[in-house]
Design an enzyme around this catalytic site. Sequence first.
Site, short mmCIF file in Angstrom:
data_model
loop_
_atom_site.label_atom_id
_atom_site.label_comp_id
_atom_site.label_asym_id
_atom_site.label_seq_id
_atom_site.Cartn_x
_atom_site.Cartn_y
_atom_site.Cartn_z
N SER A 8 0.84 -1.19 0.00
CA SER A 8 0.00 0.00 0.00
C SER A 8 0.87 1.24 0.00
CB SER A 8 -0.89 0.02 1.25
OG SER A 8 -1.37 1.34 1.44
N HIS A 33 -1.21 -1.13 -4.36
CA HIS A 33 -2.49 -0.75 -3.75
C HIS A 33 -2.46 0.75 -3.43
CE1 HIS A 33 -6.08 -1.84 -1.25
NE2 HIS A 33 -5.67 -0.86 -0.47
N ASP A 35 -4.48 3.73 -1.66
CA ASP A 35 -5.54 4.04 -0.71
C ASP A 35 -5.99 5.48 -0.91
OD1 ASP A 35 -6.01 1.71 0.94
OD2 ASP A 35 -3.91 1.90 1.54
N MET A 37 -8.39 8.44 0.04
CA MET A 37 -9.24 8.89 1.16
C MET A 37 -9.69 10.33 0.91
SD MET A 37 -7.18 7.32 4.39
CE MET A 37 -6.47 5.67 4.33
N HIS A 66 -8.30 1.63 -4.13
CA HIS A 66 -9.23 1.40 -3.01
C HIS A 66 -9.85 2.75 -2.63
CE1 HIS A 66 -9.60 0.05 1.52
NE2 HIS A 66 -10.77 0.31 0.97
N MET A 68 -11.80 4.95 -0.53
CA MET A 68 -12.43 5.19 0.77
C MET A 68 -13.05 6.58 0.71
SD MET A 68 -9.54 3.46 3.13
CE MET A 68 -8.38 3.46 1.77
N MET A 137 -11.72 -5.78 5.01
CA MET A 137 -10.94 -4.88 5.86
C MET A 137 -10.73 -5.54 7.22
SD MET A 137 -10.27 -2.19 4.06
CE MET A 137 -9.55 -1.20 5.38
N GLY A 142 -8.80 4.13 7.26
CA GLY A 142 -8.41 5.49 7.65
C GLY A 142 -6.93 5.69 7.86
N GLY A 145 -0.87 0.87 9.81
CA GLY A 145 -0.20 0.54 11.06
C GLY A 145 -1.13 0.19 12.22
N ASP A 172 -7.08 -6.71 3.85
CA ASP A 172 -6.43 -5.39 3.90
C ASP A 172 -6.42 -4.86 5.33
OD1 ASP A 172 -5.43 -2.86 3.47
OD2 ASP A 172 -7.12 -2.15 2.26
N GLY A 173 -5.21 -4.62 5.85
CA GLY A 173 -5.07 -3.98 7.15
C GLY A 173 -4.48 -4.90 8.21
N GLY A 192 0.99 -2.47 4.27
CA GLY A 192 1.58 -1.14 4.32
C GLY A 192 2.76 -1.10 5.27
#
Length: 213
Positions: A8, A33, A35, A37, A66, A68, A137, A142, A145, A172-173, A192
């Site tokens: 990511s 990937h 992200d 936002m 992705h 968001m 997810m 948001g 880490g 993811d995450g 990530g």
Amino acid sequence: MPLKICPSMLSANPTRLGQELMDVEKAGADAIHWDIMDGNFVEAITFGSNVVSAHRKLTTLRFDVHLMVREPDRHLENFSAAGADVIIVHLEACDHLHRTLSRIKNLGKKSGIALNPATPIDSVKYCPDILDMVLIMAVNPGSSGQTFIESSVKKISELKQTVPASVEICLDGGITAETIKKCTGADSFVSGAHIFGSENYSSAIGTLKTNYR
Ligand code: DX5
Ligand code: ZN
């Protein structure tokens, strides 16, 4: 489906995104990937389609975008034109999910549905012909880490009974060398902090692949 590790760019060094992308490609990344936002669906604001487009010429790796964002339909054409290969929208952000997925397919792209940790998988089964990926997810969207939410794991087996085997199941995450071992059945992983926080990207990606098998 061969296992895919998708770094990511959210966790890459923002002052040198292009170099970071090329470094993870050399280190064995299978897709990139992005992200996106909007400061509304989630608090943070990240990349616009111009950033994705600027990096498109650096690699032929698959670009997973992705979104968001609220009202994702407003952004489909821009990210499609920017070079996305897969466009993933949040179920929670779509008033007309079936129509949104159809629009992604009509743009000639692969489509994905992202599910927040507390969202059930039910709606996914009503979109079989227009769906290429489900993004589970394992953190609340948001930021990178965060800690892996264990209850996400059971969605993998639920989905495998619900969608055709051709639909990619992506986690993811919170993916680390340890949490990936719990995710049997997934086809791909976004990572990530584990990759970009490491000294050596190639061993970080290698560890994920080895530990999953
Ligand atoms: C969360 C994003 C993820 C996340 C992954 O909002 O969708 O892609 O940045 O980062 P890690 O692997 O650090 O959880
Ligand atoms: Zn993501």
